[in-house]
Structure formats: structure tokens, C-alpha cells
Design a protein around this motif. Structure first.
Motif, PDB file in Angstrom:
ATOM      1  N   ASN A  74      42.051 -18.442  46.548  1.00 15.05           N
ATOM      2  CA  ASN A  74      42.849 -17.790  45.507  1.00 15.05           C
ATOM      3  C   ASN A  74      41.973 -16.987  44.552  1.00 15.05           C
ATOM      4  O   ASN A  74      42.332 -15.874  44.156  1.00 15.05           O
ATOM      5  N   LEU A  75      40.827 -17.540  44.179  1.00 13.66           N
ATOM      6  CA  LEU A  75      39.930 -16.813  43.270  1.00 13.66           C
ATOM      7  C   LEU A  75      39.335 -15.578  43.935  1.00 13.66           C
ATOM      8  O   LEU A  75      39.162 -14.540  43.285  1.00 13.66           O
ATOM      9  N   VAL A  76      39.025 -15.665  45.218  1.00 15.42           N
ATOM     10  CA  VAL A  76      38.546 -14.482  45.945  1.00 15.42           C
ATOM     11  C   VAL A  76      39.646 -13.418  45.964  1.00 15.42           C
ATOM     12  O   VAL A  76      39.383 -12.235  45.722  1.00 15.42           O
ATOM     13  N   ARG A  77      40.857 -13.842  46.228  1.00 11.05           N
ATOM     14  CA  ARG A  77      42.008 -12.908  46.237  1.00 11.05           C
ATOM     15  C   ARG A  77      42.176 -12.239  44.873  1.00 11.05           C
ATOM     16  O   ARG A  77      42.346 -11.015  44.783  1.00 11.05           O
ATOM     17  N   VAL A  78      42.101 -13.029  43.803  1.00  9.01           N
ATOM     18  CA  VAL A  78      42.224 -12.489  42.449  1.00  9.01           C
ATOM     19  C   VAL A  78      41.071 -11.526  42.164  1.00  9.01           C
ATOM     20  O   VAL A  78      41.285 -10.432  41.610  1.00  9.01           O
ATOM     21  N   ALA A  79      39.861 -11.892  42.546  1.00  9.23           N
ATOM     22  CA  ALA A  79      38.713 -11.022  42.305  1.00  9.23           C
ATOM     23  C   ALA A  79      38.845  -9.702  43.069  1.00  9.23           C
ATOM     24  O   ALA A  79      38.564  -8.637  42.522  1.00  9.23           O
ATOM     25  N   ARG A  80      39.292  -9.765  44.313  1.00  6.45           N
ATOM     26  CA  ARG A  80      39.480  -8.518  45.091  1.00  6.45           C
ATOM     27  C   ARG A  80      40.511  -7.613  44.431  1.00  6.45           C
ATOM     28  O   ARG A  80      40.316  -6.407  44.314  1.00  6.45           O
ATOM     29  N   LEU A  81      41.627  -8.213  44.025  1.00  8.20           N
ATOM     30  CA  LEU A  81      42.663  -7.424  43.348  1.00  8.20           C
ATOM     31  C   LEU A  81      42.172  -6.908  41.997  1.00  8.20           C
ATOM     32  O   LEU A  81      42.485  -5.789  41.605  1.00  8.20           O
ATOM     33  N   GLY A  82      41.406  -7.737  41.291  1.00  7.91           N
ATOM     34  CA  GLY A  82      40.849  -7.296  40.015  1.00  7.91           C
ATOM     35  C   GLY A  82      39.917  -6.110  40.183  1.00  7.91           C
ATOM     36  O   GLY A  82      40.006  -5.132  39.446  1.00  7.91           O
ATOM     37  N   LEU A  83      39.033  -6.206  41.171  1.00  9.86           N
ATOM     38  CA  LEU A  83      38.136  -5.076  41.450  1.00  9.86           C
ATOM     39  C   LEU A  83      38.929  -3.812  41.773  1.00  9.86           C
ATOM     40  O   LEU A  83      38.662  -2.732  41.227  1.00  9.86           O
ATOM     41  N   ALA A  84      39.899  -3.929  42.657  1.00  9.58           N
ATOM     42  CA  ALA A  84      40.714  -2.763  43.042  1.00  9.58           C
ATOM     43  C   ALA A  84      41.503  -2.216  41.856  1.00  9.58           C
ATOM     44  O   ALA A  84      41.577  -0.998  41.655  1.00  9.58           O
TER      45      ALA A  84
END
Length: 187
Positions: free
Chosen positions: A80-90
Motif C-alpha cells: 500500500n505504501l509503495v502504491r501511495v508513493a507511486r501515485l504521489g510521485l506521479a
């Protein structure tokens, strides 16, 4: 009749190319292929249109955070944190060219802040903190974890990576896994 979606897409294009401060409603309407009057049938003003660009055209960070907060514990915390980080970066990479021009003038920033009325850059951090709080309630985070600080660290790192990529005119490195792993060591 003019399509709201076409106008929002045109606004995103113009704002990415010219920044918020220099994107005129006239240029947005022309890019969409409609009259400026048609634009005002769908939106009160440029700030209303900007909010729609953030909600409709940029990666769905807010919707994902709401989903995770409503359903904590459904996937491994790291995933979940990886998913949030990817979306945050994008999200930050896509929004940087649009929003950065608001900082070119204190008066423009003040005016824009007043018109955003509670919608602003604090919302993603608040969303991550809410999600982390939900995970904390399930015992998947230490009880003494400062979820607001953890959220600020994660999205602050995403923001910094987006800033560097924008400055260098390069694709940001996919650091989502590393960011999540470093954050997890303290949670």
C-alpha cells in the motif's frame, strides 16, 4: 454543447504548458474548441477549473487514499505504501508545471489560496495520515507512530523527487519502493 471533460483536458494542457498564472480562460476555451462563454457554463472561474484539473486529470491519489482508509489491512502495508508513493510521485510530477507559477507572486498565491477555500496541498498529506491511522488502529503500525509526520515524510520525499525531475526535465526515478521501505523502518 461543450463537453466539460474536453474543457478540463484543454485546461490541463494549457496549464501544463503555461502554468496556472499565465493560462487564460480564453486560451483554454480556444484549445478546447469552444467559446469562452461555454467554459463559464461549466465553471465559475479559472480556480474552479484548476480544481477540476487536479481532481479529473491528475493521478487519482485522493481516491486511492480514500479507498485505502476505508479498507485498511486488505493488502500488505508495504504494498500500500509503495502504491501511495507511486501515485504521489506521479501526482506531483503532473501538478508541478501547473501549480508552480502560483508562487511567482505573493499576491497571486494569496488570492489563489483564498479562492481554494479549504482545498489545497495539505489534503494528500492528511489523506495519507488518515490511512496510516486506520492501519495503526488494526495494530499494523506501532501505537506511538506519529502518522502525520510519517505522511509528511512520504509525500515530502515524493514532492522533492518531482521537483528534481521537473527541474531536470527528466522522468523521475521510480523510488516508490525505496521510499516505502525507509518509511517502514520507523513505523
Amino acid at each position: 454543447m461543450g463537453s466539460r471533460e474536453e474543457i478540463v483536458a484543454a485546461a490541463a494542457k494549457v496549464m501544463r504548458e503555461q502554468g496556472y498564472a499565465h493560462a487564460t480562460t480564453k486560451a483554454i476555451a480556444q484549445t478546447a474548441g469552444y467559446s469562452e462563454a461555454m467554459l463559464y457554463k461549466h465553471f465559475r472561474d479559472k480556480t474552479d477549473l484548476f480544481r477540476s484539473v487536479l481532481a479529473d486529470e491528475l493521478p487519482a491519489l485522493g481516491a486511492t487514499l480514500a479507498e485505502l482508509t476505508a479498507n485498511p489491512g486488505q493488502a500488505p502495508l508495504r504494498d500500500n505504501l509503495v502504491r501511495v508513493a507511486r501515485l504521489g510521485l506521479a501526482f506531483y510530477v503532473d501538478s508541478f508545471p501547473i501549480a508552480v507559477s502560483m508562487f511567482s507572486s505573493r499576491e497571486l498565491l494569496r488570492s489563489h489560496r483564498e479562492r481554494m477555500r479549504g482545498h489545497g496541498p495539505h489534503l494528500p498529506v492528511q489523506g495519507v495520515a488518515d490511512y496510516l491511522r486506520a492501519e495503526q488502529a488494526l495494530g499494523r503500525l506501532k501505537a506511538d507512530t506519529d502518522v502525520e509526520a510519517a505522511a509528511a515524510l512520504l509525500l515530502g520525499a515524493c514532492f522533492q523527487q518531482a521537483f528534481l525531475a521537473t527541474f531536470e526535465e527528466a522522468e523521475p526515478a521510480d523510488r516508490a519502493e525505496q521510499l516505502a521501505d525507509v518509511l517502514l523502518t520507523g513505523l
